[in-house]
Design a protein around this motif. Structure first.
Motif, PDB file in Angstrom:
ATOM      1  N   ALA A 160       0.824  -1.213   0.000  1.00 38.72           N
ATOM      2  CA  ALA A 160       0.000   0.000   0.000  1.00 38.72           C
ATOM      3  C   ALA A 160       0.857   1.263   0.000  1.00 38.72           C
ATOM      4  O   ALA A 160       0.331   2.372  -0.004  1.00 38.72           O
ATOM      5  CB  ALA A 160      -0.921  -0.003   1.216  1.00 38.72           C
ATOM      6  N   ARG A 161       2.163   1.106   0.016  1.00 38.45           N
ATOM      7  CA  ARG A 161       3.100   2.232   0.115  1.00 38.45           C
ATOM      8  C   ARG A 161       2.669   3.211   1.214  1.00 38.45           C
ATOM      9  O   ARG A 161       2.422   4.395   0.984  1.00 38.45           O
ATOM     10  CB  ARG A 161       3.248   2.934  -1.232  1.00 38.45           C
ATOM     11  CG  ARG A 161       4.090   2.081  -2.193  1.00 38.45           C
ATOM     12  CD  ARG A 161       4.539   2.837  -3.389  1.00 38.45           C
ATOM     13  NE  ARG A 161       3.418   3.174  -4.238  1.00 38.45           N
ATOM     14  CZ  ARG A 161       3.499   3.878  -5.355  1.00 38.45           C
ATOM     15  NH1 ARG A 161       4.657   4.337  -5.752  1.00 38.45           N
ATOM     16  NH2 ARG A 161       2.438   4.136  -6.064  1.00 38.45           N
ATOM     17  N   THR A 162       2.644   2.677   2.426  1.00 34.86           N
ATOM     18  CA  THR A 162       2.200   3.456   3.579  1.00 34.86           C
ATOM     19  C   THR A 162       3.068   3.083   4.784  1.00 34.86           C
ATOM     20  O   THR A 162       3.374   1.906   4.967  1.00 34.86           O
ATOM     21  CB  THR A 162       0.730   3.112   3.910  1.00 34.86           C
ATOM     22  OG1 THR A 162      -0.070   3.407   2.761  1.00 34.86           O
ATOM     23  CG2 THR A 162       0.225   3.917   5.098  1.00 34.86           C
ATOM     24  N   VAL A 163       3.464   4.090   5.567  1.00 37.24           N
ATOM     25  CA  VAL A 163       4.137   3.761   6.829  1.00 37.24           C
ATOM     26  C   VAL A 163       3.171   4.014   7.986  1.00 37.24           C
ATOM     27  O   VAL A 163       2.335   4.922   7.926  1.00 37.24           O
ATOM     28  CB  VAL A 163       5.442   4.574   7.065  1.00 37.24           C
ATOM     29  CG1 VAL A 163       6.476   4.271   6.011  1.00 37.24           C
ATOM     30  CG2 VAL A 163       5.165   6.061   7.144  1.00 37.24           C
ATOM     31  N   HIS A 164       3.311   3.195   9.013  1.00 39.04           N
ATOM     32  CA  HIS A 164       2.458   3.325  10.182  1.00 39.04           C
ATOM     33  C   HIS A 164       3.273   3.874  11.347  1.00 39.04           C
ATOM     34  O   HIS A 164       4.382   3.417  11.598  1.00 39.04           O
ATOM     35  CB  HIS A 164       1.865   1.958  10.548  1.00 39.04           C
ATOM     36  CG  HIS A 164       1.004   1.412   9.459  1.00 39.04           C
ATOM     37  ND1 HIS A 164      -0.207   1.986   9.109  1.00 39.04           N
ATOM     38  CD2 HIS A 164       1.181   0.376   8.604  1.00 39.04           C
ATOM     39  CE1 HIS A 164      -0.732   1.321   8.093  1.00 39.04           C
ATOM     40  NE2 HIS A 164       0.099   0.341   7.768  1.00 39.04           N
ATOM     41  N   LEU A 165       2.678   4.843  12.029  1.00 41.18           N
ATOM     42  CA  LEU A 165       3.377   5.485  13.131  1.00 41.18           C
ATOM     43  C   LEU A 165       2.850   4.980  14.466  1.00 41.18           C
ATOM     44  O   LEU A 165       1.673   4.606  14.582  1.00 41.18           O
ATOM     45  CB  LEU A 165       3.191   7.004  13.059  1.00 41.18           C
ATOM     46  CG  LEU A 165       3.540   7.670  11.723  1.00 41.18           C
ATOM     47  CD1 LEU A 165       3.491   9.193  11.863  1.00 41.18           C
ATOM     48  CD2 LEU A 165       4.920   7.238  11.237  1.00 41.18           C
ATOM     49  N   LYS A 191       7.721   7.676  -2.545  1.00 44.47           N
ATOM     50  CA  LYS A 191       9.039   7.081  -2.302  1.00 44.47           C
ATOM     51  C   LYS A 191       9.295   7.144  -0.803  1.00 44.47           C
ATOM     52  O   LYS A 191       8.922   8.128  -0.138  1.00 44.47           O
ATOM     53  CB  LYS A 191      10.144   7.870  -3.020  1.00 44.47           C
ATOM     54  CG  LYS A 191      10.052   7.834  -4.539  1.00 44.47           C
ATOM     55  CD  LYS A 191      10.586   6.532  -5.111  1.00 44.47           C
ATOM     56  CE  LYS A 191      10.454   6.519  -6.641  1.00 44.47           C
ATOM     57  NZ  LYS A 191      10.763   5.179  -7.193  1.00 44.47           N
ATOM     58  N   LEU A 192       9.978   6.111  -0.327  1.00 44.04           N
ATOM     59  CA  LEU A 192      10.299   6.049   1.103  1.00 44.04           C
ATOM     60  C   LEU A 192      11.819   6.005   1.265  1.00 44.04           C
ATOM     61  O   LEU A 192      12.502   5.304   0.519  1.00 44.04           O
ATOM     62  CB  LEU A 192       9.682   4.778   1.703  1.00 44.04           C
ATOM     63  CG  LEU A 192       9.938   4.511   3.193  1.00 44.04           C
ATOM     64  CD1 LEU A 192       9.301   5.592   4.061  1.00 44.04           C
ATOM     65  CD2 LEU A 192       9.382   3.137   3.592  1.00 44.04           C
ATOM     66  N   ASP A 243      10.779   1.301  -4.577  1.00 47.40           N
ATOM     67  CA  ASP A 243      10.296   2.583  -4.067  1.00 47.40           C
ATOM     68  C   ASP A 243      10.910   2.945  -2.719  1.00 47.40           C
ATOM     69  O   ASP A 243      10.508   3.916  -2.089  1.00 47.40           O
ATOM     70  CB  ASP A 243       8.766   2.559  -3.957  1.00 47.40           C
ATOM     71  CG  ASP A 243       8.131   2.509  -5.340  1.00 47.40           C
ATOM     72  OD1 ASP A 243       8.614   3.241  -6.224  1.00 47.40           O
ATOM     73  OD2 ASP A 243       7.189   1.718  -5.538  1.00 47.40           O
ATOM     74  N   ILE A 244      11.872   2.153  -2.281  1.00 43.60           N
ATOM     75  CA  ILE A 244      12.479   2.418  -0.972  1.00 43.60           C
ATOM     76  C   ILE A 244      13.994   2.566  -1.114  1.00 43.60           C
ATOM     77  O   ILE A 244      14.663   1.699  -1.678  1.00 43.60           O
ATOM     78  CB  ILE A 244      12.153   1.285   0.029  1.00 43.60           C
ATOM     79  CG1 ILE A 244      10.632   1.135   0.170  1.00 43.60           C
ATOM     80  CG2 ILE A 244      12.797   1.572   1.380  1.00 43.60           C
ATOM     81  CD1 ILE A 244      10.202   0.056   1.152  1.00 43.60           C
ATOM     82  N   HIS A 245      14.491   3.678  -0.614  1.00 47.35           N
ATOM     83  CA  HIS A 245      15.941   3.897  -0.584  1.00 47.35           C
ATOM     84  C   HIS A 245      16.414   3.764   0.864  1.00 47.35           C
ATOM     85  O   HIS A 245      15.753   4.262   1.778  1.00 47.35           O
ATOM     86  CB  HIS A 245      16.288   5.286  -1.121  1.00 47.35           C
ATOM     87  CG  HIS A 245      15.973   5.455  -2.579  1.00 47.35           C
ATOM     88  ND1 HIS A 245      16.939   5.543  -3.551  1.00 47.35           N
ATOM     89  CD2 HIS A 245      14.783   5.520  -3.238  1.00 47.35           C
ATOM     90  CE1 HIS A 245      16.372   5.665  -4.741  1.00 47.35           C
ATOM     91  NE2 HIS A 245      15.051   5.668  -4.570  1.00 47.35           N
TER      92      HIS A 245
END
Ligand code: FAD
Lengths: 420, 236
Positions: free
Chosen positions: A113-118, A128-129, A311-313
């Motif tokens: 889902a290209r989402t980060v959870h806090l 991009k992450l 999508d992640i560096h």
């Protein structure tokens, strides 16, 4: 982990607006979420915001309000810097560059889902992450030690309260007492770091506790700038420092925090200060996101993109990239390459071939500075060293003093390059 | 004396007449050099009883470390050259005479430089008479280092790609400060383009002594150096 679960505190209305409508990049701009406001993350956020001139929405997630640099934290132990001088806030990144700084802790990445959870409950979608979470310690690396022992036997390998604690312990050490360092196996952040620390602790003892002893239990046969450090210890701190390498059991260590004892290959040492620097791995969010292989997160050196997710560096200490040492300088250098690649992908800006470099200065005694460095370029397989240099033994005092002064200039330069 | 040195030099020279001629030229004509030295006399003394004036005295200049005379107050730039370990051998003196600022940016020596190589060789021949045991004179220590920072006009004419410069510059800005502060590490902002280009080539050819800069410049192409010069020239 000792982080408080902080509710997000945006630094501006934009941050609040973005978070209250987390399902789309505000104003239709592409969004980059940067996790970790340290050497790599702060640089990436700054360059993305600065060079895209508003074309990219940059969110930086970092739990702490003040980042204490590990670099120069040894100089604080030696009495050459204050702790305050190592602290950097995020005000300029927010106000001067328009970075949305979110003080929270990322607990998960939903890559599909290209989402980060806090930890605070919010979710941030990203185009991009960037992950630059630094290191965590390998559980069970030093038998007898775990994170619950860090208040007794500090690592001081993440800067801040740990560093202050180690300094307090050094200052409180009884005359003629014993300081033991359990040194880490490769690879770990800042290859010369433990040995610069020994130099700074020895400097403190030389002035305040001249009969004190320093013992290093080291699992490595050799270490960075070894000839320079050993020459310096002989010259400045004769007879104070003893190092047990693996041939003398330095790799076979167990500690007893309750009894303040260190067992080195069956020999019990009663210590007054025990500085345990355990084996290291990528900040745990990398493993949680399924981006690691072994202890580290592999990346492609052309852009620092994860080998497992386009999508992640992944920057800095957490990444497995090849020949670059895990240093603040490297993280900063890698962040600029990644920022350029990300801008290219999201806004079509020009992308140039990656170049990397690193220089690590170390202070051995007052005005006795040395350095080591190299330049790097990517190959298909890794980031490879293309040229290098190192200070020489026997250099004269003027050069050593200039090298030290250069390191002061570098600190100001690189922290301005990270935090604005 | 000169004839003997010349013969020795030719004997030592590797096959290739061009090289031998090149070396011969470098031995210079001290008498002519004494005349040209007239340009320097306003500031520098040389010979018995020479003292420091506006510039330091030049006795024993060969083999002397740059900025090394105790009671002379040098520019910050020359002090830095001292700690970087710059030593006045033939090649460095030659480069310095050609364009002082190319070798030591920020030097107080306000001298436009001697563009003609023969003029420099002649002055150096004259200066060498006042150094008792010259090190690194051509016939005693032929060195692998290129001698000059004279750049072909087409290299100086390259118009730098400032966009590319902006990316390359991010590497410089790890140490050199964007706002031009110069504590511990020199400022590199707003230099005249040519000074910047020449300085970088001097590092690239290892005429300037700093190891980090030799490494950084060493991997830059002519275009990349021009791009950086263009970028830093206009950095606000
Ligand atoms: C004693 C010592 C001396 C050193 N000296 C030097 C030196 O002289 N020169 C040099 O170049 N380097 C030096 N280093 C190394 C340098 O500090 C590190 O290599 C550098 O900080 C790595 O940058 P990073 O971005 O990978 O990680 P860090 O700088 O550690 O930043 C990581 C950040 O991510 C945050 N974070 C982690 N997980 C999460 C999460 N899940 N969610 C949100 N945020 C998260 C952390 O709070 C932290 O602020 C030294 C290190 C030590 C220990």
């Amino acid at each position: 982990m000792r982080w408080n679960r902080r509710v997000f505190m945006g630094t501006g209305a934009a941050a609040a607006a973005a978070l209250s409508a987390p399902m789309l990049g505000a104003q239709g701009r592409p969004r980059v979420v940067v996790v970790g406001g340290g050497a790599g993350g702060a640089t990436a956020a700054r360059y993305l915001a600065k060079d895209s001139q508003g074309g990219i929405e940059v969110m930086l997630v970092e739990p702490t309000r003040s980042y204490y640099t590990c670099f120069f934290s040894n100089l604080y132990l030696g009495g050459f810097r204050t702790l305050d001088s190592l602290a950097h806030g995020y005000g300029t990144l927010a106000a001067g560059y328009g970075v949305n700084v979110v003080h929270d802790w990322v607990i998960g990445v939903d890559r599909d889902a290209r989402t980060v959870h806090l930890a605070g409950g919010a979710s941030l979608p990203y185009d991009k992450l960037v992950l630059s979470p630094g290191i965590d310690f390998v559980e069970g690396a030093v038998p007898g030690w775990d994170l619950s022992a860090q208040d007794v036997m500090p690592h001081a390998y993440k800067a801040g309260t740990q560093t202050a604690l180690l300094k307090a312990q050094i200052e409180a050490m009884p005359q003629g007492g014993t300081y033991v360092m359990v040194a880490p196996p490769n690879p770990y952040r800042c290859p010369p770091g433990p040995y610069e620390r020994i130099s700074m602790v020895a400097h403190h003892f030389k002035t305040h506790n001249p009969t004190a002893k320093i013992l290093i239990a080291d699992p490595k046969p050799g270490f960075s700038k070894q000839a320079l450090f050993e020459e310096g210890w002989e010259r400045h701190y004769q007879g104070m420092v003893e190092r047990l390498g693996p041939d003398f059991g330095g790799g076979n260590v167990r500690v007893d925090p309750a009894g303040m004892e260190v067992d080195i290959d069956g020999e019990l040492v009663k210590a007054d200060v025990v500085n345990v620097i355990p084996a290291q791995k990528a900040g745990h969010i990398c493993a949680a996101a399924g981006l690691t292989e072994g202890n580290w997160a592999p990346v492609d050196g052309h852009s620092m993109v994860s080998r497992m997710d386009p999508d992640i560096h992944i920057l800095g200490d957490a990444s497995a990239q090849g020949d670059m040492p895990k240093s603040g300088f490297s993280a900063n250098s890698q962040a600029k390459v990644a920022a350029m690649a990300i801008r290219g992908a999201l806004t079509g800006s020009r992308v140039f071939p990656a170049k990397y470099s690193n220089t690590c200065w170390s202070l051995i005694a007052p005005e006795d500075g040395v350095k080591v460095g190299a330049a790097y370029e990517p190959t298909e397989e890794k980031i490879a060293s293309v040229s290098s240099f190192v200070s020489q033994t026997g250099e004269d005092t003027a050069l050593r003093k200039a090298t030290y002064e250069e390191s002061l200039g570098w600190y100001d330069g690189i922290t301005a390059d990270m935090f604005g | 004396m000169k004839a003997r040195l010349l013969a020795l030099c030719i004997a030592l020279a590797p096959p290739g007449a061009a090289h031998a001629e090149d070396q011969a030229e470098r031995l210079g004509d001290a008498a002519r050099g004494a005349e040209i030295f007239g340009l320097c006399k306003g500031c520098h003394q040389i010979g018995p009883g020479a003292r420091n004036r506006i510039g330091p005295h030049l006795n024993e200049i060969f083999g002397r470390r740059a900025g090394a005379i105790e009671d002379f107050s040098y520019s910050k730039a020359m002090d830095r050259a001292f700690s970087d370990g710059l030593v006045w051998d033939y090649d460095r003196l030659d480069a310095y005479l050609e364009n002082p600022r190319a070798l030591v940016s920020g030097t107080r020596m306000s001298f436009r430089g001697l563009a003609n190589p023969q003029d420099r060789h002649d002055v150096l021949a004259y200066l060498r008479d006042f150094t008792a045991s010259p090190q690194d004179i051509p016939e005693s220590a032929p060195t692998a280092l290129p001698r000059e920072v004279a750049l072909p006009p087409e290299v100086l004419a390259i118009v730098g790609d400032a966009d590319y410069g902006a990316y390359l510059a991010s590497e410089c800005l790890t140490c050199h400060q964007q706002d031009g502060s110069d504590a511990g590490i020199p400022s590199i902002t707003r230099w005249p383009v040519e000074d910047f280009v020449v300085a970088m080539h001097a590092y690239k050819r290892k005429l300037r002594p700093h190891p980090v800069m030799q490494m950084m410049a060493g991997r830059l192409s002519d275009e990349e150096i021009a791009a950086l010069a263009a970028y830093f020239r206009n950095l606000e």
